[in-house]
Write a protein that holds these residues in place. Structure first.
Motif, PDB file in Angstrom:
ATOM      1  N   UNK A  54     -67.305  67.603  39.410  1.00 29.29           N
ATOM      2  CA  UNK A  54     -65.146  67.495  39.468  1.00 29.29           C
ATOM      3  C   UNK A  54     -64.690  67.517  40.599  1.00 29.29           C
ATOM      4  N   UNK A  55     -65.366  66.562  42.181  1.00 31.48           N
ATOM      5  CA  UNK A  55     -65.054  66.691  43.407  1.00 31.48           C
ATOM      6  C   UNK A  55     -64.171  65.804  43.687  1.00 31.48           C
ATOM      7  N   UNK A  56     -64.177  64.564  43.071  1.00 28.21           N
ATOM      8  CA  UNK A  56     -64.005  62.908  43.391  1.00 28.21           C
ATOM      9  C   UNK A  56     -62.636  63.522  42.879  1.00 28.21           C
ATOM     10  N   UNK A  90     -57.261  65.659  50.327  1.00 29.56           N
ATOM     11  CA  UNK A  90     -57.209  67.178  50.404  1.00 29.56           C
ATOM     12  C   UNK A  90     -58.686  66.358  51.841  1.00 29.56           C
ATOM     13  N   UNK A  91     -58.663  66.559  52.648  1.00 28.06           N
ATOM     14  CA  UNK A  91     -59.430  67.176  53.759  1.00 28.06           C
ATOM     15  C   UNK A  91     -60.539  67.362  54.203  1.00 28.06           C
ATOM     16  N   UNK A  92     -60.590  68.272  53.069  1.00 27.75           N
ATOM     17  CA  UNK A  92     -61.936  68.901  52.469  1.00 27.75           C
ATOM     18  C   UNK A  92     -62.031  69.608  51.305  1.00 27.75           C
ATOM     19  N   UNK A  93     -63.344  69.960  50.984  1.00 27.24           N
ATOM     20  CA  UNK A  93     -63.147  70.686  49.563  1.00 27.24           C
ATOM     21  C   UNK A  93     -64.845  71.778  50.388  1.00 27.24           C
ATOM     22  N   UNK A  94     -64.084  73.289  49.882  1.00 33.76           N
ATOM     23  CA  UNK A  94     -64.651  74.138  49.970  1.00 33.76           C
ATOM     24  C   UNK A  94     -64.842  75.069  49.141  1.00 33.76           C
ATOM     25  N   UNK A  95     -66.454  75.337  49.058  1.00 31.73           N
ATOM     26  CA  UNK A  95     -67.340  75.468  47.704  1.00 31.73           C
ATOM     27  C   UNK A  95     -68.287  76.873  48.443  1.00 31.73           C
ATOM     28  N   UNK A  96     -68.447  77.821  47.072  1.00 34.19           N
ATOM     29  CA  UNK A  96     -70.125  78.842  47.724  1.00 34.19           C
ATOM     30  C   UNK A  96     -70.884  78.300  46.472  1.00 34.19           C
ATOM     31  N   UNK A  97     -70.159  79.102  45.303  1.00 35.90           N
ATOM     32  CA  UNK A  97     -71.272  78.476  44.272  1.00 35.90           C
ATOM     33  C   UNK A  97     -72.713  77.222  43.805  1.00 35.90           C
ATOM     34  N   UNK A  98     -71.242  75.978  44.299  1.00 34.66           N
ATOM     35  CA  UNK A  98     -71.894  74.582  44.412  1.00 34.66           C
ATOM     36  C   UNK A  98     -73.288  74.760  45.601  1.00 34.66           C
ATOM     37  N   UNK A  99     -73.119  75.142  46.175  1.00 33.05           N
ATOM     38  CA  UNK A  99     -74.023  75.031  47.285  1.00 33.05           C
ATOM     39  C   UNK A  99     -75.066  76.694  47.096  1.00 33.05           C
ATOM     40  N   UNK A 100     -74.662  77.385  46.511  1.00 35.84           N
ATOM     41  CA  UNK A 100     -75.638  78.518  46.938  1.00 35.84           C
ATOM     42  C   UNK A 100     -76.721  78.398  45.403  1.00 35.84           C
ATOM     43  N   UNK A 101     -76.512  77.780  44.799  1.00 39.13           N
ATOM     44  CA  UNK A 101     -76.838  78.209  43.358  1.00 39.13           C
ATOM     45  C   UNK A 101     -77.555  76.354  43.179  1.00 39.13           C
ATOM     46  N   UNK A 102     -77.324  75.746  44.193  1.00 34.61           N
ATOM     47  CA  UNK A 102     -77.816  74.584  44.257  1.00 34.61           C
ATOM     48  C   UNK A 102     -79.468  74.562  44.387  1.00 34.61           C
ATOM     49  N   UNK A 103     -80.009  73.777  44.050  1.00 36.74           N
ATOM     50  CA  UNK A 103     -82.030  73.825  44.001  1.00 36.74           C
ATOM     51  C   UNK A 103     -82.059  73.163  45.325  1.00 36.74           C
ATOM     52  N   UNK A 104     -81.425  71.660  45.103  1.00 35.38           N
ATOM     53  CA  UNK A 104     -81.502  70.552  46.358  1.00 35.38           C
ATOM     54  C   UNK A 104     -80.022  70.856  47.208  1.00 35.38           C
ATOM     55  N   UNK A 105     -80.281  71.625  47.876  1.00 35.31           N
ATOM     56  CA  UNK A 105     -79.100  71.859  49.214  1.00 35.31           C
ATOM     57  C   UNK A 105     -78.370  71.087  49.641  1.00 35.31           C
ATOM     58  N   UNK A 106     -79.104  70.473  50.182  1.00 35.77           N
ATOM     59  CA  UNK A 106     -78.683  68.500  50.716  1.00 35.77           C
ATOM     60  C   UNK A 106     -78.500  68.061  49.750  1.00 35.77           C
ATOM     61  N   UNK A 107     -79.026  67.206  48.710  1.00 35.63           N
ATOM     62  CA  UNK A 107     -78.475  67.010  47.652  1.00 35.63           C
ATOM     63  C   UNK A 107     -77.378  67.161  47.011  1.00 35.63           C
ATOM     64  N   UNK A 108     -77.009  67.832  46.952  1.00 35.79           N
ATOM     65  CA  UNK A 108     -76.227  69.023  46.654  1.00 35.79           C
ATOM     66  C   UNK A 108     -74.541  68.490  47.100  1.00 35.79           C
ATOM     67  N   UNK A 109     -74.732  68.190  48.896  1.00 37.73           N
ATOM     68  CA  UNK A 109     -74.040  68.853  49.532  1.00 37.73           C
ATOM     69  C   UNK A 109     -73.147  67.133  49.536  1.00 37.73           C
ATOM     70  N   UNK A 110     -74.740  65.815  49.896  1.00 41.34           N
ATOM     71  CA  UNK A 110     -74.290  64.294  49.393  1.00 41.34           C
ATOM     72  C   UNK A 110     -73.859  63.730  48.116  1.00 41.34           C
ATOM     73  N   UNK A 111     -73.680  64.577  47.050  1.00 42.69           N
ATOM     74  CA  UNK A 111     -73.181  64.795  46.245  1.00 42.69           C
ATOM     75  C   UNK A 111     -71.164  64.781  45.943  1.00 42.69           C
ATOM     76  N   UNK A 112     -71.645  66.435  46.402  1.00 39.93           N
ATOM     77  CA  UNK A 112     -70.028  66.590  46.519  1.00 39.93           C
ATOM     78  C   UNK A 112     -69.485  65.888  47.385  1.00 39.93           C
ATOM     79  N   UNK A 113     -69.870  65.501  48.693  1.00 43.34           N
ATOM     80  CA  UNK A 113     -69.028  63.909  49.132  1.00 43.34           C
ATOM     81  C   UNK A 113     -69.178  62.885  48.588  1.00 43.34           C
ATOM     82  N   UNK A 114     -69.902  62.577  47.821  1.00 40.70           N
ATOM     83  CA  UNK A 114     -70.385  60.993  47.017  1.00 40.70           C
ATOM     84  C   UNK A 114     -68.298  60.652  46.450  1.00 40.70           C
TER      85      UNK A 114
END
Ligand SMILES: Cc1ncsc1CCOP(=O)(O)O
Ligand SMILES: C=C1C=NC(C)=NC1=N
Ligand SMILES: [Mg+2]
Length: 217
Positions: free
Chosen positions: A176-178, A185-209
Motif C-alpha cells: 500500500x506504500x505507493x 508525503x516527503x516520507x513514510x514511517x514504519x514499525x512492523x513492516x521493517x521489524x517483521x521483515x525477514x529481508x530488511x534491506x529488500x523490504x526497505x527497497x520495496x517500500x521505496x519502490x
C-alpha cells in the motif's frame, strides 16, 4: 538540521518491537538498508526506563551516527537533550510544540503528530520541521491509535502547506506504500513492516519502490 527526504523511509522502533531478534541488529540492518531517519519510540509493555533506556538510546545513537542517519527520540525531550539526539517527535498530548522548540533549540529536528490542517498549521507556526500524519491504515503497533484515516487529510495538508514535509504513518507496507507516496508525503514511517521483515534491506527497497521520483520537495 532540515528534514531531508533524500532517503524517505523513516524507521521507528522501541526495544520491544523486534520480536525474537536483537533490536540493535534490526536497527543496523535497517541502517544498512538505507533508512533516512530512525526514531526511538520506547513505550508500552516492558518499555525500558532509567539507565537501561539511556544505555539503549546511546547504542542506537552510535549506530545511527556511524551511518549518518538522524536519531529522533519520541516523547522523551529530556532524554533527547541528555544524549544530544538529532531531534524529537511529539504528539498532540505531549509537551506543546513551541515549548519543545525552545527547549531543544533551532538546530534540532522537531516532528509533530497532527491529524488536521488546523493542527498542521499550529505545528508549522510552532517551528515543526515535519509533521507525522496517520494512522493511514490499520495498525497493531500503537495501542491508542485513532481509526484509520486514509490519505485524505494528508492530501489536504500537502495542499495547504506545500513546503511542510509530511511523514505518513500507520500500517504502511510494500503493497500500500505507493498510495501513500502519491498523496504528497516527503516520507513514510514504519514499525512492523521493517521489524517483521525477514529481508530488511529488500523490504526497505520495496517500500521505496512506489515513490514518485522528483515528488514534492
Ligand atoms: C506510532 C504510530 N502512530 C500512528 S500509527 C503508529 C504505529 C505505526 O506502526 P506500524 O508501521 O507497525 O503500523
Ligand atoms: C505518532 C507518530 C507519528 N509520526 C511519526 C513520524 N512518529 C510518531 N511517533
Ligand atoms: Mg507522544
Amino acid at each position: 538540521m532540515k528534514f531531508s527526504d533524500k532517503a524517505a523511509v523513516y524507521f521507528i522502533m522501541g526495544s520491544k518491537n523486534s520480536g525474537t531478534r536483537n533490536p540493535l541488529k534490526v536497527l543496523e540492518a535497517a541502517l544498512k538498508g538505507g533508512i533516512g531517519h530512525f526514531q526511538l519510540r520506547e513505550k508500552g509493555e516492558g518499555a525500558l526506563t532509567g539507565s537501561a533506556l539511556l544505555e539503549f538510546a546511546l547504542a542506537c545513537q552510535q549506530l545511527c551516527r556511524s551511518y549518518g542517519v538522524p536519531l529522533i527520540i519520541n516523547d522523551l525531550v529530556e532524554l533527547a537533550c541528555q544524549i544530544d539526539a538529532d531531534g524529537v517527535h511529539i504528539g498532540q498530548d505531549d509537551a506543546e510544540a513551541g515549548q519543545v522548540r525552545q527547549r531543544i533549540g533551532k538546530e534540532k529536528l522537531l516532528g509533530v503528530s497532527v491529524h488536521s490542517v488546523k493542527e498542521a498549521h499550529l505545528a508549522a507556526e510552532a517551528g515543526a520541521d515535519y509533521v507525522g500524519m496517520g494512522p493511514v491504515f490499520g495498525t497493531a503497533s500503537k495501542a491508542d491509535a485513532k481509526k484509520p484515516a486514509g490519505v485524505q487529510e494528508i492530501q489536504a495538508v500537502a495542499t495547504a502547506f506545500p513546503f511542510l514535509p509530511i511523514v505518513g504513518i500507520g500500517g504502511i507496507n510494500p503493497e500500500n506504500a505507493a498510495q501513500v507516496w502519491r498523496s504528497g508525503v516527503a516520507g513514510i514511517a514504519v514499525i512492523s513492516s521493517i521489524t517483521e521483515a525477514h529481508d530488511i534491506a529488500g523490504q526497505i527497497a520495496a517500500l521505496q519502490a512506489g515513490r514518485i521520483e522528483g515528488d514534492r520537495k
